[in-house]
Design a protein around this motif. Structure first.
Motif, mmCIF file in Angstrom:
data_model
loop_
_atom_site.group_PDB
_atom_site.id
_atom_site.type_symbol
_atom_site.label_atom_id
_atom_site.label_comp_id
_atom_site.label_asym_id
_atom_site.label_seq_id
_atom_site.Cartn_x
_atom_site.Cartn_y
_atom_site.Cartn_z
ATOM 1 N N ARG A 3 1.358 -0.852 -0.597
ATOM 2 C CA ARG A 3 -0.447 0.028 -0.059
ATOM 3 C C ARG A 3 1.168 1.241 -0.274
ATOM 4 N NH1 ARG A 3 -4.540 0.118 3.848
ATOM 5 N NH2 ARG A 3 -3.526 2.484 4.116
ATOM 6 N N GLU A 4 0.130 2.299 -0.510
ATOM 7 C CA GLU A 4 1.241 3.371 -1.018
ATOM 8 C C GLU A 4 1.403 4.250 0.656
ATOM 9 O OE1 GLU A 4 -0.110 7.839 -2.777
ATOM 10 O OE2 GLU A 4 -1.020 5.976 -3.210
ATOM 11 N N ASP A 5 0.884 4.428 1.529
ATOM 12 C CA ASP A 5 0.859 4.995 2.835
ATOM 13 C C ASP A 5 1.989 4.202 3.931
ATOM 14 O OD1 ASP A 5 -0.935 2.594 2.758
ATOM 15 O OD2 ASP A 5 -1.969 3.830 4.955
ATOM 16 N N ILE A 6 1.932 2.778 3.623
ATOM 17 C CA ILE A 6 3.244 2.233 4.036
ATOM 18 C C ILE A 6 3.851 1.831 3.337
ATOM 19 C CG2 ILE A 6 3.240 -0.642 4.636
ATOM 20 C CD1 ILE A 6 1.081 -0.931 4.957
ATOM 21 N N LEU A 7 4.597 2.146 1.938
ATOM 22 C CA LEU A 7 5.536 2.672 1.603
ATOM 23 C C LEU A 7 5.888 3.723 1.500
ATOM 24 C CD1 LEU A 7 7.336 1.069 -0.710
ATOM 25 C CD2 LEU A 7 5.722 2.319 -2.388
ATOM 26 N N ARG A 8 5.692 5.237 1.960
ATOM 27 C CA ARG A 8 6.076 6.206 2.355
ATOM 28 C C ARG A 8 6.361 5.899 3.536
ATOM 29 N NH1 ARG A 8 1.820 11.561 -0.106
ATOM 30 N NH2 ARG A 8 2.050 9.832 -1.957
ATOM 31 N N GLN A 9 5.801 5.380 4.666
ATOM 32 C CA GLN A 9 6.755 5.368 5.562
ATOM 33 C C GLN A 9 7.103 4.651 6.266
ATOM 34 O OE1 GLN A 9 3.617 3.471 8.537
ATOM 35 N NE2 GLN A 9 2.434 5.297 8.692
ATOM 36 N N GLN A 10 7.911 3.657 4.886
ATOM 37 C CA GLN A 10 8.773 3.089 4.930
ATOM 38 C C GLN A 10 10.279 3.875 4.628
ATOM 39 O OE1 GLN A 10 8.207 -0.577 2.812
ATOM 40 N NE2 GLN A 10 7.996 -1.803 4.507
ATOM 41 N N ARG A 34 25.556 0.147 3.030
ATOM 42 C CA ARG A 34 24.268 -0.829 2.256
ATOM 43 C C ARG A 34 22.875 -0.137 2.719
ATOM 44 N NH1 ARG A 34 27.127 -4.381 4.974
ATOM 45 N NH2 ARG A 34 26.508 -2.824 7.631
ATOM 46 N N GLN A 35 22.237 0.666 3.997
ATOM 47 C CA GLN A 35 21.188 1.520 3.775
ATOM 48 C C GLN A 35 20.336 2.746 2.834
ATOM 49 O OE1 GLN A 35 18.893 0.425 6.829
ATOM 50 N NE2 GLN A 35 17.650 2.490 5.882
ATOM 51 N N SER A 36 21.481 3.094 2.359
ATOM 52 C CA SER A 36 21.648 3.589 0.823
ATOM 53 C C SER A 36 21.231 3.346 0.094
ATOM 54 C CB SER A 36 22.892 4.339 0.591
ATOM 55 O OG SER A 36 22.389 5.234 -0.723
ATOM 56 N N ALA A 37 21.280 1.973 -0.541
ATOM 57 C CA ALA A 37 20.555 0.877 -0.870
ATOM 58 C C ALA A 37 19.597 0.023 -0.977
ATOM 59 C CB ALA A 37 21.612 -0.850 -1.092
ATOM 60 N N ILE A 38 19.521 0.238 0.398
ATOM 61 C CA ILE A 38 17.832 -0.546 0.601
ATOM 62 C C ILE A 38 16.787 0.845 0.383
ATOM 63 C CG2 ILE A 38 16.126 -0.825 2.649
ATOM 64 C CD1 ILE A 38 18.513 -1.968 4.370
ATOM 65 N N LEU A 39 17.666 1.797 0.619
ATOM 66 C CA LEU A 39 16.430 3.446 0.473
ATOM 67 C C LEU A 39 16.500 3.696 -0.896
ATOM 68 C CD1 LEU A 39 15.122 6.114 1.386
ATOM 69 C CD2 LEU A 39 17.226 6.922 1.419
ATOM 70 N N ASP A 40 17.045 3.319 -2.226
ATOM 71 C CA ASP A 40 17.363 3.373 -3.614
ATOM 72 C C ASP A 40 16.065 2.068 -3.571
ATOM 73 O OD1 ASP A 40 19.033 5.215 -3.590
ATOM 74 O OD2 ASP A 40 20.764 3.582 -4.204
ATOM 75 N N ASN A 41 16.504 0.658 -2.912
ATOM 76 C CA ASN A 41 15.365 0.289 -3.413
ATOM 77 C C ASN A 41 14.005 0.312 -3.374
ATOM 78 O OD1 ASN A 41 17.186 -1.592 -4.512
ATOM 79 N ND2 ASN A 41 16.961 -3.098 -2.674
ATOM 80 N N LEU A 42 13.250 0.843 -2.051
ATOM 81 C CA LEU A 42 11.958 1.360 -1.803
ATOM 82 C C LEU A 42 11.814 2.727 -2.645
ATOM 83 C CD1 LEU A 42 13.150 1.323 2.006
ATOM 84 C CD2 LEU A 42 10.887 0.034 1.059
ATOM 85 N N ILE A 43 13.057 3.437 -3.059
ATOM 86 C CA ILE A 43 12.494 4.393 -3.982
ATOM 87 C C ILE A 43 11.911 4.278 -6.063
ATOM 88 C CG2 ILE A 43 13.248 6.388 -5.360
ATOM 89 C CD1 ILE A 43 14.965 7.421 -2.993
ATOM 90 N N ASN A 44 12.542 2.982 -5.836
ATOM 91 C CA ASN A 44 12.827 1.594 -7.473
ATOM 92 C C ASN A 44 10.367 1.502 -6.939
ATOM 93 O OD1 ASN A 44 15.121 3.034 -8.209
ATOM 94 N ND2 ASN A 44 16.073 1.290 -7.930
ATOM 95 N N GLN A 45 10.710 0.834 -5.830
ATOM 96 C CA GLN A 45 9.478 0.537 -6.021
ATOM 97 C C GLN A 45 8.652 1.431 -5.531
ATOM 98 O OE1 GLN A 45 9.078 -1.864 -1.902
ATOM 99 N NE2 GLN A 45 9.633 -3.723 -2.401
ATOM 100 N N TYR A 46 7.978 2.362 -5.243
ATOM 101 C CA TYR A 46 7.461 3.771 -5.068
ATOM 102 C C TYR A 46 7.651 4.160 -6.873
ATOM 103 C CZ TYR A 46 5.297 8.087 -3.414
ATOM 104 O OH TYR A 46 4.603 9.086 -2.877
ATOM 105 N N ASN A 47 8.517 4.387 -7.528
ATOM 106 C CA ASN A 47 8.316 4.816 -8.960
ATOM 107 C C ASN A 47 7.486 3.945 -9.329
ATOM 108 O OD1 ASN A 47 9.309 7.567 -7.889
ATOM 109 N ND2 ASN A 47 11.313 6.336 -8.650
ATOM 110 N N ARG A 48 7.967 2.683 -9.263
ATOM 111 C CA ARG A 48 7.248 1.620 -9.819
ATOM 112 C C ARG A 48 5.877 1.812 -9.657
ATOM 113 N NH1 ARG A 48 11.971 -1.618 -8.954
ATOM 114 N NH2 ARG A 48 11.089 -2.656 -7.308
#
Length: 59
Positions: A3-10, A34-48
């Motif tokens: 869900r969008e709100d959960i993804l934004r919180q993450q 490592r944390q930067s890569a985690i954030l990048d993955n979340l940003i990619n999920q959000y954009n997709r």
């Protein structure tokens, strides 16, 4: 799909963690990278998520 709100919180939690790690260890530390890569993955999920949402027909 997540869900969008959960993804934004993450995203926000991951961003705050990255800032804290960077302040403690500096930019080149393994935990920061490592944390930067985690954030990048979340940003990619959000954009997709929004790319798919925008491309769906509204009929």
């Amino acid at each position: 799909m997540i869900r969008e709100d959960i993804l934004r919180q993450q995203l926000e939690k991951a961003r705050q963690k990255l800032y804290a790690l960077q302040a403690k260890h500096g930019f080149g530390h393994a935990s920061v990278l490592r944390q930067s890569a985690i954030l990048d993955n979340l940003i990619n999920q959000y954009n997709r998520h929004f790319y798919i949402k925008e491309k769906k027909p509204t009929a």
